[in-house]
Each structure stands twice: as structure tokens, then as C-alpha cells.
Design a protein around this motif. Structure first.
Motif, PDB file in Angstrom:
ATOM      1  N   ASN A 294     -56.690   8.393 -26.677  1.00  0.00           N
ATOM      2  CA  ASN A 294     -57.386   9.004 -25.794  1.00  0.00           C
ATOM      3  C   ASN A 294     -56.522   9.188 -24.325  1.00  0.00           C
ATOM      4  N   ILE A 295     -55.152   9.125 -24.588  1.00  0.00           N
ATOM      5  CA  ILE A 295     -54.430   9.617 -23.330  1.00  0.00           C
ATOM      6  C   ILE A 295     -54.092  11.252 -23.722  1.00  0.00           C
ATOM      7  N   PRO A 296     -54.742  11.927 -22.871  1.00  0.00           N
ATOM      8  CA  PRO A 296     -54.497  13.472 -23.173  1.00  0.00           C
ATOM      9  C   PRO A 296     -53.273  14.098 -23.441  1.00  0.00           C
ATOM     10  N   ILE A 297     -53.093  14.613 -24.402  1.00  0.00           N
ATOM     11  CA  ILE A 297     -51.769  15.149 -24.646  1.00  0.00           C
ATOM     12  C   ILE A 297     -51.315  16.504 -24.296  1.00  0.00           C
ATOM     13  N   ARG A 298     -52.407  17.415 -23.745  1.00  0.00           N
ATOM     14  CA  ARG A 298     -52.113  18.792 -23.107  1.00  0.00           C
ATOM     15  C   ARG A 298     -52.248  18.878 -21.729  1.00  0.00           C
ATOM     16  N   THR A 299     -52.512  17.808 -20.973  1.00  0.00           N
ATOM     17  CA  THR A 299     -52.488  17.994 -19.788  1.00  0.00           C
ATOM     18  C   THR A 299     -51.223  17.378 -18.997  1.00  0.00           C
ATOM     19  N   ASP A 300     -51.102  17.601 -17.912  1.00  0.00           N
ATOM     20  CA  ASP A 300     -49.899  17.287 -17.053  1.00  0.00           C
ATOM     21  C   ASP A 300     -49.813  15.874 -16.903  1.00  0.00           C
ATOM     22  N   ILE A 301     -51.154  15.310 -16.288  1.00  0.00           N
ATOM     23  CA  ILE A 301     -51.074  14.007 -16.017  1.00  0.00           C
ATOM     24  C   ILE A 301     -51.091  12.944 -17.610  1.00  0.00           C
ATOM     25  N   GLY A 302     -51.680  13.546 -18.557  1.00  0.00           N
ATOM     26  CA  GLY A 302     -51.530  12.756 -19.863  1.00  0.00           C
ATOM     27  C   GLY A 302     -50.052  12.724 -20.129  1.00  0.00           C
ATOM     28  N   ARG A 303     -49.240  13.891 -20.112  1.00  0.00           N
ATOM     29  CA  ARG A 303     -47.962  13.691 -20.435  1.00  0.00           C
ATOM     30  C   ARG A 303     -46.895  12.823 -19.471  1.00  0.00           C
ATOM     31  N   LYS A 304     -47.323  12.778 -18.095  1.00  0.00           N
ATOM     32  CA  LYS A 304     -46.739  11.772 -17.313  1.00  0.00           C
ATOM     33  C   LYS A 304     -47.071  10.604 -17.719  1.00  0.00           C
ATOM     34  N   ILE A 305     -48.149  10.091 -18.364  1.00  0.00           N
ATOM     35  CA  ILE A 305     -48.364   8.732 -18.742  1.00  0.00           C
ATOM     36  C   ILE A 305     -47.420   8.462 -19.718  1.00  0.00           C
ATOM     37  N   ARG A 306     -47.295   9.212 -20.704  1.00  0.00           N
ATOM     38  CA  ARG A 306     -46.103   9.113 -21.792  1.00  0.00           C
ATOM     39  C   ARG A 306     -45.083   8.945 -21.295  1.00  0.00           C
ATOM     40  N   ALA A 307     -44.530   9.466 -20.004  1.00  0.00           N
ATOM     41  CA  ALA A 307     -43.373   9.185 -19.550  1.00  0.00           C
ATOM     42  C   ALA A 307     -42.964   7.848 -19.415  1.00  0.00           C
ATOM     43  N   ALA A 308     -43.868   6.904 -19.143  1.00  0.00           N
ATOM     44  CA  ALA A 308     -43.811   5.531 -19.001  1.00  0.00           C
ATOM     45  C   ALA A 308     -43.520   4.574 -20.277  1.00  0.00           C
ATOM     46  N   PHE A 309     -43.697   5.112 -21.324  1.00  0.00           N
ATOM     47  CA  PHE A 309     -43.208   4.567 -22.585  1.00  0.00           C
ATOM     48  C   PHE A 309     -41.944   4.766 -22.868  1.00  0.00           C
ATOM     49  N   VAL A 310     -41.063   3.904 -22.860  1.00  0.00           N
ATOM     50  CA  VAL A 310     -39.472   4.002 -22.938  1.00  0.00           C
ATOM     51  C   VAL A 310     -38.676   3.316 -23.842  1.00  0.00           C
ATOM     52  N   PRO A 311     -37.596   3.453 -24.093  1.00  0.00           N
ATOM     53  CA  PRO A 311     -36.837   2.301 -25.124  1.00  0.00           C
ATOM     54  C   PRO A 311     -36.595   1.053 -24.386  1.00  0.00           C
ATOM     55  N   GLY A 312     -36.512   0.103 -25.257  1.00  0.00           N
ATOM     56  CA  GLY A 312     -36.122  -0.972 -24.643  1.00  0.00           C
ATOM     57  C   GLY A 312     -34.646  -1.634 -24.472  1.00  0.00           C
ATOM     58  N   GLU A 313     -33.951  -0.534 -24.896  1.00  0.00           N
ATOM     59  CA  GLU A 313     -32.459  -0.675 -24.865  1.00  0.00           C
ATOM     60  C   GLU A 313     -31.887   0.218 -24.051  1.00  0.00           C
ATOM     61  N   LYS A 314     -30.635   0.085 -23.148  1.00  0.00           N
ATOM     62  CA  LYS A 314     -30.118   1.079 -22.444  1.00  0.00           C
ATOM     63  C   LYS A 314     -29.880   2.419 -23.029  1.00  0.00           C
ATOM     64  N   ASP A 315     -29.203   2.242 -24.264  1.00  0.00           N
ATOM     65  CA  ASP A 315     -28.812   3.442 -25.147  1.00  0.00           C
ATOM     66  C   ASP A 315     -29.584   3.850 -26.113  1.00  0.00           C
ATOM     67  N   GLY A 316     -30.836   3.528 -25.792  1.00  0.00           N
ATOM     68  CA  GLY A 316     -32.103   3.890 -26.995  1.00  0.00           C
ATOM     69  C   GLY A 316     -32.752   5.084 -26.546  1.00  0.00           C
ATOM     70  N   VAL A 317     -33.295   5.754 -27.340  1.00  0.00           N
ATOM     71  CA  VAL A 317     -34.301   7.047 -27.134  1.00  0.00           C
ATOM     72  C   VAL A 317     -35.619   6.727 -27.750  1.00  0.00           C
ATOM     73  N   ILE A 318     -36.429   7.478 -27.360  1.00  0.00           N
ATOM     74  CA  ILE A 318     -37.773   7.532 -27.967  1.00  0.00           C
ATOM     75  C   ILE A 318     -37.759   8.914 -28.837  1.00  0.00           C
ATOM     76  N   LEU A 319     -38.158   8.613 -30.442  1.00  0.00           N
ATOM     77  CA  LEU A 319     -38.007   9.803 -31.234  1.00  0.00           C
ATOM     78  C   LEU A 319     -39.607  10.023 -31.798  1.00  0.00           C
ATOM     79  N   SER A 320     -40.005  11.122 -31.653  1.00  0.00           N
ATOM     80  CA  SER A 320     -41.338  11.519 -31.857  1.00  0.00           C
ATOM     81  C   SER A 320     -41.326  12.675 -33.472  1.00  0.00           C
ATOM     82  N   ALA A 321     -42.138  12.085 -34.251  1.00  0.00           N
ATOM     83  CA  ALA A 321     -42.055  12.818 -35.679  1.00  0.00           C
ATOM     84  C   ALA A 321     -43.611  13.435 -35.917  1.00  0.00           C
TER      85      ALA A 321
END
Length: 917
Positions: A666-693
Motif C-alpha cells: 500500500n505504499i504508493p510507488i508512483r507518487t513523490d511521497i511514496g518514493r520518499k517513504i521507500r528512502a527510509a528502507f536502508v542497508p544495515g551495513e555501512k558498505d551495503g546497498v539496497i538492490l531491486s529486481a
């Protein structure tokens, strides 16, 4: 003690049985529909066993029109016709009642309510305690000193005290309130815009309908005008809604008295209908064997009869005794139990905990069963002074058995138990059967796959409610406070029932090899993948959310002020009632639905007033702030410092996964606010990244695969933009650089086809006329005729089989596909096609998840699968490995299932989910 007389509203119970959400599409061995007759009979037997009535009768509506239709021809005129398969079941129910020697009462021109009203009054005068078995609110007018309304489903009784306490009304005053509110189902007019709350409030204040009209001038506003204008309608409504007490029916106490059933006749009917589970309920086991013997000797020409469920007659019903439920309170008893467990090939396991959230729950106890009516409970924590087994001792003695993959385990929602045990340092391996998943695969339309619901449906057994042990509301305690002796009986029952459900469901799956393969090769391996994802969780940057919260609060206040200024009113924007008053009474906007302010209505009102856009944005911001921005941080587990979402396998009928706590879909993917909420989901390690497929246009590619449309296959396999391609084919757009408007139209019709949109829905989404939309759809099917042929083949298959199948054999029943009602049939056809595509997409991503996890394990990659949403998989990995991992993951996903069409996966990675996506 007064005798108890139970009066059943027959048609009401038949209808509620027919439309009950628990079970669907039950039929006898000969194909006769039996859902209503089975549930009605089970309910009736349960009532007799629980309440032990002295007298019992079933009231039915007259087969002729009610006398109320003579008074008001429109009475019940708009009611839909009885479902086609119901009359046959009513006839069977009457046969069963006749065999039970329970009178069925009908009186020409009168309804069941009138029969019940007349008999209840007569019974009350003779000192009987009369229980009216009905959920109809109209029956409350019949309550008196010895007359009660009994809700069979809720096992609750309403009496004069309840009416006084809850409604502050007498039965006659409640009748007056009914007259005011009317009844849309029966087409009783009442007074417009007057609902139950207002009607009851007026009658409480003025005492009666007559006194209300004497003081009608005191009622102000629109409702006051309606009241004064509708005096005759209110008078008519009272006459229609009043239950008669002078129906020509006699209180024949001797005829109504319960007596021995005609067991021979009842056994015959149960056998014909396949109700063999009810044989033990009624004590007909011997009769069943007699009938089987007779059937065998009748010759080869007789069609073989089977049970309601496959091989059900071979499945032993529940026993009442619990003498083999044992509390394991010492090391010696635990060692003895472990010695027995080592010899088992499979056992059922269940955990008792302090919380329903597995990653926060503490282990309270473990229950185990491998034989019907036998189970063991090992308490780790308990109230009272009973001995418990320490977690360390549990690991020492039981840990090896739980880890042993050669000793198989079964469970109910076993993913929860795996996570709870993992948190306590115990590894549960060899899990081969989840009863919840098995039940879901066998019938995806079930309203509940909880253990209690399945026990009732499959085993005809009522489980002990946990509230018996921990209470309810403010006085509720956690399970670790329950004394071990009390906890043992409840916990052992859980394990015992789980084992019985395993035996029953395993037998049913074995009779459907494709479903068993899906269960063993897809759903059970996936359960273990999801378990790892839930344990792993995802890291949340709370500072991002806190900043967003401040910004959104400011935007909400700005919008609030703007709405107040534009409407000239200060009101609660979040109240649909207050908003509707402003929009429709003050601003005079058109009422598209009766005073509705839902999202679809606001969308249509957007062109009528600029305030609508502000209201829409206000609602979205308030919802996202309350649901995600302000809550995600609080949902982070303090022990792991990560958010542990739940991924659900058994919720959607199509097979799609869903998520909860939080619902990521239910987090909207096509709105600016929905994308900003996704920005709070981060890697737990300093050298990590979040990868999407993310699969690209997977449902359209599956449509091309199934339909084998050569043009679509070529377009996809050439990596063309499918919406641009269709726009060029249908609208003459430039294939390489189509006009955005034309591409948008092509996209709308592409996805509209999958979701079964007709001309009206497409016209609404594109803002064109229905005739234009119809022309567009016709043109599409003319160009891509193989798609139309495929859609028809799906519908034809559903009509023949009663279900549709996905690419890996998942089934979904399609009730209504052969209905004569146009709307019901159209809805069923859309569901059939949509399920085939969406369900196959679900199969695809599930297969991909299993293979990706297998590769991660095999190659020991530093990558963790953490989220699944729609057609996207999300991972956490090191930045250095991101490119290599993305390549591997996309390759696996693109080849998860062999198709005629090329699959495409878009990958990306970054410092958070927003940039990674």
C-alpha cells in the motif's frame, strides 16, 4: 423449571447456510449441491446438543405471496430470485427435518415471522421459555418476559433487560423505530434519511410513533421535513414491519416435543448426500455399515457412493476424551518423550508464546503429537507453582530431534513456530507440512484457514478458545501467566488437532497430484524462504521518517486551511459525514453516489470545484502519515534494530503474496511521497546497498505466452516497448517515439484486457465515451484475435470444470460462471481470466524466489532477500558485489519458468530502496 421451546426461522437459517463464507461448492457423490443443507443440518444438530430443547419447530415462509403484498404491492418486489440450486436443497432440508421428526410450519399468506410471533406469545402465556432462533432485528419486537431472541451463530441471547440496557426501548417502541427506519431489503419505505440511530433517539425522546408525530414540529432541518412529509409512509411501514400474533397456527406441544429420530430414514438421506461425517454426531455408525453392505449387494449397476470429502468414511472422527494429553514437567519425562519421538517418521509441533509477533514473542511451551487423541506439552514458562523445563534443557534434550531433517514435522502456520524457536536458539528442520497452506491450496476461497475454522469444517470439532485461559479486554493476561496444568490441555489440543488436520489434508492432496506437487515443490520451500526473510528484516532510517513527518504535518495544515477557506466552513475533514454536508449541502455538488465521499466519487467531482483536489491530497497525506511515516519507526524491533514484516501465503485467492505489519503493497510507488517513504528502507551495513529486481510487464508477457499471439511474442522477444507497439498497431502511432497520449491509451487497454475491463470501465479510465472505448476494445481483439480465443478458452474451461488453473497447476473455484444472472456471470468470467494471469505471475515470482535463495546459499553470496512486493524482489548486499549479484538474480528470475516469451527483469541498487528501485 419451565420447559424450553426453540423456534427456528427456517428460511433465514437456510439463506445464512447457503451464503456462509466457510465452505463453498459442496456437493453429494451424485453432484447434487449440498452446502446449505449440510450447514443447516450441522447447525441444527449443534443446537440440539448444546441447548437440549424440550420442544423444537421450524417456521417457513408461505409459498404464496405474503398478505403484506396485498397491502403494499412493492413489498419485497426488488428482491433477487432465489439461487437456482437452493430449492433442491430446501427440499432436502425438509426431508431431514421430517426424519428428525421436527415439525415444519407453513401458513398460507403468512411469513415465518408471523408464525413465530403467534407461537411465542401462546407459549409465553402457558409458561414456556421460548427462544426465537434468528439474527433478524425485527424479531426484537417479540421479546417479553418468557420470550428471548437467540443468535445461534453467536450463541447469544437478547431479553427485555438487553433491550432496556442497549436500546433504552420497550419491544413496542422498538417496533415504532423499525417503522421510521424502514427496510431497503424488504422495500419498506420508512422515512427518508432516517437511520437506526436517529429513529431510536426520536422514539426514546417522545415515547412512541404517535407522540413523535404530535411533536413533529420540534424536529428541525432536512430530517424534520422528511418526517413531516412521510407520515403516511411511516404509518404504512409500521403495518408492514409489525409481526402478527394472530396467525392461524396452534401451539401443539406434543407435536413439537423432541423425540427419537427416524434413524433408518436419516441414515439413507445422509448417505445419499454424502454426510458421512454426521453419522457419529447422530450415532448412526451401525446404520452406515448396513447401507454400505446393502449397496454392495445391489449389483454392479449401482453407482458407487463416496463421502462428502474424498475417503472421508475412512477418516476417524474426533473423540471427546482427552485422557492422553500429558504435561511433561520433569527431565525424566522429557527424556521418555524424546525416546518416543526418535522413533517417529513425522509429528505435529506447536508453540505457545507470550506474543502473536514471532520476532518479539518469548517461548512459553512446546506441544507435540503423532497419534490421534494423544499429545504432550512441555512448559518452559508458566504461572502457579508447576515445574517447568528450562530452555537450556529443552535444547539439550529436544534440540537434536528438532534439527533432524529425517524426522518430519507438521504444523499450523509453522513459519511462526520456526521463528519463535529460532529466537530461543532452537532450529526446526525437516518441516514438510503446513496445514494452513494445504487447506489454502485445496480451497483458496475459504474465508479462514485458522486451526479453529478448519477443525470445525474438516473434523466437526470445536476447539477450546484461548480466551478461556487468558481472558479478554483489560483483564487479559499473557500465556506465560497461565498455570501449566491448565495450559497443557489447551496446548495439547492444538498439537492433536494439527496432527489430525495433517492426516486429513495430506490424504486430500495425495488425491490431486498436481496440487501435491505445487505444495511440495513450490509452497513449502517458499515458506522457508519467507521465514528467513522475516527473521532477517530490514533496517529503517528513522531520521528520514522524522523529517518527513514534520514536512507532511506542515503540508496537512496548509491544506486544511485552504479547504476551510474555499468552503467557508471549519469542520472535521476526516469525517465522511461532515465532509458530505459541506460538499453536498453547502457547496451543492452533485451526489454521484448517495452522499458518498469515497475516493472514486471525489475523482469524478474534481472538475466541479477546486477544493476536491485539496481534499484528495489531504486524505492521502493523513493516511500515509498515520499508516507509515509515524508508525514504521515504532515497529522496529528493539532487539534486532530492524523492521520484521510478515509475508503471507494464504490470503489472496490468486496466489499472490501479501504483506502485513506493515503492508508494503500500500505504499504508493508512483507518487513523490511514496518514493520518499521507500528512502527510509536502508542497508544495515555501512558498505551495503539496497538492490531491486523487478519483472517488467510480467502479466502482459504471460498473456502473450498463453495466447501464443505471434505479434505480441515477436514484440516482446525483440525487446520492444509493448505499449508503443500496440499504439502503433491500433492507433498508427510512431513505434519509436509515439505521442504520450496514444501510448497511454494503448497501455490502458493492454492492462484493461487483463483485468477484464469492459467499455464503461475503460471509458472512465481514459475519459472517453463508452462507444469510443468499445470501438477501441473491438479493434484490439480484431488485431489480436488469438487473445480473444485464449480468453474464451479460459471461460469455457471454467464452465466445464468449475475452476481455473495457473501455469503451475494452482486452482481457484469460479462460482457463478454458469449463472443465468448476467452480472454474476460477467464477474465470474473476469475473475477466471484475471486469476489465470495473476495466479501464473504469482507462481513465477515464487519459483524465482526459491531458486534465487538456493543460489545465494549454494554460492554463499553476501546477499539477503528482504522484501517481496508485487513483481519486485528487494535485497541487501555489499556495494562491491551489487553488479555481480544483480546479474545473477536477473538471470535466475528470467529463467524461473520456461515460457514462449522472453522475460525481462529491471535491476538497480543504491543507498536506499528509493534509489535502488
Amino acid at each position: 423449571m419451565p420447559e424450553k421451546f426453540y423456534l427456528i426461522d427456517g428460511h433465514a437459517l437456510i439463506y445464512s447456510s447457503y451464503f456462509a463464507p466457510m465452505r463453498t461448492n459442496l456437493s453429494s457423490p451424485s453432484g447434487e449441491p449440498t452446502k446449505a443443507s449440510y450447514i443447516f443440518t450441522t447447525t441444527l444438530l449443534g443446537l440440539i446438543n448444546r441447548k437440549n430443547p424440550d420442544m423444537l419447530a421450524v417456521a417457513m415462509d408461505s409459498r404464496e405471496k405474503s398478505f403484506r403484498s396485498d397491502i403494499f404491492p412493492e413489498y419485497k418486489a426488488q428482491r433477487p430470485p432465489m439461487p437456482e440450486d437452493m430449492p433442491q436443497q430446501i427440499e432436502r432440508i425438509e426431508q431431514i427435518l421430517e426424519a428428525m421428526k421436527i415439525p415444519v410450519l407453513r401458513v398460507k399468506k403468512y411469513e415465518a415471522d408471523d408464525i413465530i410471533g403467534t407461537l411465542s406469545e401462546k407459549a409465553s402465556k402457558e409458561g414456556l421459555q421460548t427462544y426465537i432462533c434468528s439474527g433478524d432485528k425485527d424479531m426484537l419486537q417479540l421479546i417479553e418476559k418468557n420470550v428471548f431472541v437467540y443468535d445461534i451463530k453467536k450463541d447469544s441471547v437478547k431479553d427485555l433487560n438487553w433491550l432496556e440496557t442497549e436500546k433504552q426501548l420497550t419491544p413496542e417502541q422498538f417496533l415504532d423505530a423499525l417503522a421510521l427506519m424502514g427496510d431497503t431489503a424488504d422495500n419498506i419505505p420508512g422515512v427518508p434519511d432516517v437511520g437506526p440511530k436517529t429513529a431510536e433517539q426520536w422514539i426514546r425522546k417522545y415515547g412512541s410513533l404517535e407522540k413523535l408525530y404530535e411533536n413533529a414540529g420540534e424536529i428541525k432541518g432536512k430530517r424534520g421535513n422528511s418526517l413531516r412529509d412521510s407520515k403516511e409512509e411511516a404509518k404504512l411501514s409500521r403495518e408492514l414491519v409489525e409481526i402478527k400474533r394472530d396467525c392461524p397456527v396452534e401451539l401443539r406441544k406434543q407435536a413439537f416435543r423432541l423425540s427419537d429420530f427416524d434413524y433408518d430414514r436419516l441414515a439413507e438421506i445422509f448417505y445419499e448426500l454424502g454426510f458421512q461425517r454426521l453419522y457419529k454426531t447422530v450415532g448412526l455408525e451401525g446404520k452406515l455399515e448396513e447401507i454400505k453392505t446393502e449397496t454392495k449387494t445391489e449389483g454392479k449397476g449401482k453407482k458407487k457412493q463416496t463421502a462428502l470429502f474424498d475417503n472421508e468414511s475412512e477418516y476417524e472422527s474426533m473423540k471427546d476424551g482427552r485422557q492422553n494429553y500429558r504435561l511433561v514437567g520433569s527431565e525424566e519425562e522429557l527424556e521418555e518423550l524424546c525416546g518416543k519421538l526418535e522413533k517417529q517418521t513425522i509429528f505435529a509441533i506447536d508453540t505457545e508464546t507470550s506474543s502473536i509477533e514471532p520476532m518479539k514473542a518469548e517461548l512459553v511451551g512446546v506441544s507435540i503429537s503423532w497419534k490421534q487423541n494423544e499429545a504432550y506439552y512441555i512448559p518452559v514458562k508458566a504461572g502457579g507453582n508447576a515445574k517447568t523445563i528450562s530452555t537450556d534443557k529443552l535444547k539439550e534434550k529436544l534440540g537434536g530431534i528438532l534439527r533432524n531433517p529425517n524426522i518430519k514435522k507438521a504444523g499450523q502456520n509453522v513459519k511462526y513456530d520456526i521463528e519463535v524457536l529460532w529466537n530461543s536458539g532452537l532450529s526446526l528442520e525437516g518441516v514438510s507440512f503446513d496445514t494452513m497452506i494445504a487447506s489454502y491450496l485445496l480451497n483458496a476461497e475459504r474465508s479462514s484457514n485458522s486451526m479453529d475454522a478448519m477443525a470445525k469444517d474438516y473434523l466437526n470439532y470445536e476447539c477450546q478458545p484461548i480466551s478461556d485461559l487468558i481472558g479478554k479486554g483489560k483483564s487479559q493476561i499473557t500465556f506465560d501467566k497461565v498455570p501449566a496444568e491448565d495450559a497443557a490441555d489447551y496446548a495439547c489440543e492444538d498439537a492433536d488437532i494439527t496432527f489430525r488436520l495433517y492426516e486429513y489434508l495430506n490424504q486430500r492432496l495425495n488425491q490431486q497430484p498436481k496440487l501435491m506437487k505445487l505444495f511440495e515443490e513450490l509452497e513449502m520451500p517458499l515458506m522457508k524462504v519467507l521465514c528467513r526473510m522475516e527473521i532477517e528484516g530490514v533496517s529503517i532510517d528513522c531520521s528520514v521518517l522524522e523529517k518527513m513527518s514534520r514536512e507532511i504535518s506542515s503540508q496537512i495544515e496548509t491544506l486544511r486551511d485552504s479547504i476551510f477557506a474555499q468552503t467557508g466552513s471549519v469542520f472535521n475533514i476526516e469525517s465522511p459525514k461532515q465532509l458530505s454536508e459541506v460538499l453536498f449541502d453547502k457547496l451543492k455538488l452533485p451526489q454521484i453516489k448517495k452522499r458518498s465521499t469515497d475516493a472514486s466519487v471525489l475523482e469524478k467531482l474534481a472538475d466541479f470545484h477546486p477544493v476536491i483536489e485539496d481534499v484528495q491530497q489531504f486524505r492521502q497525506l493523513v493516511k500515509l502519515k498515520g499508516t507509515y511515516i509515524d508508525k514504521l519507526g515504532a515497529m522496529v524491533n528493539p532487539k534486532t534494530n530492524r523492521l520484521h514484516c510478515s509475508f503471507n501465503q494464504t490470503i489472496t485467492a490468486t496466489g499472490r503474496l501479501s504483506s502485513s505489519n506493515p503492508n508494503l503493497q500500500n505504499i504508493p510507488i508512483r507518487t513523490d511521497i511514496g518514493r520518499k517513504i521507500r528512502a527510509a528502507f536502508v542497508p544495515g551495513e555501512k558498505d551495503g546497498v539496497i538492490l531491486s529486481a523487478d519483472y517488467s510487464q510480467v502479466e502482459l508477457r504471460l498473456l502473450a505466452h498463453f495466447s501464443q499471439d505471434s505479434q505480441l511474442l515477436e514484440a516482446f522477444n525483440s525487446d520492444m516497448d509493448i505499449h508503443s507497439f500496440v499504439a502503433s498497431e491500433l492507433l498508427g502511432a510512431d513505434t519509436e517515439n509515439p505521442e504520450p497520449e496514444l501510448r497511454a491509451k494503448a497501455k490502458a487497454v493492454n492492462f484493461g484486457i487483463i483485468y477484464g475491463q469492459g467499455p464503461y470501465a475503460l471509458s472512465q479510465s481514459l475519459g472517453i465515451t463508452q462507444s469510443e472505448a468499445k470501438e477501441f476494445i473491438d479493434s484490439y481483439f480484431h488485431r489480436y484475435s488469438s487473445i480473444k480465443d485464449f480468453m474464451q478458452s479460459v471461460i469455457d474451461g471454467a464452465k466445464t470444470n468449475g475452476y481455473v488453473s495457473t501455469i503451475l497447476g494452482r486452482r481457484r473455484a469460479v462460482p457463478g460462471i454458469n449463472s443465468s444472472a448476467k452480472r454474476e456471470k460477467s464477474s465470474a468470467e473476469r475473475m477466471a481470466f484475471n486469476t489465470t494471469i495473476q495466479g501464473s505471475a504469482a507462481d513465477l515470482i515464487k519459483a524465482a524466489m526459491i531458486e534465487v535463495q538456493n543460489q545465494i546459499d549454494a554460492e554463499k553470496l553476501k546477499a539477503k532477500m528482504i522484501i517481496q512486493i508485487h513483481d519486485e524482489l528487494v535485497f541487501e548486499c555489499s556495494r562491491d558485489d551489487a553488479e555481480q549479484n544483480a546479474k545473477l538474480i536477473s538471470e535466475i528470475m528470467e529463467n524461473a519458468i520456461e515460457l514462449r516469451v522472453r522475460l525481462k527483469v529491471d535491476t538497480g541498487w543504491g543507498e536506499n530502496w528509493m534509489t535502488g528501485h
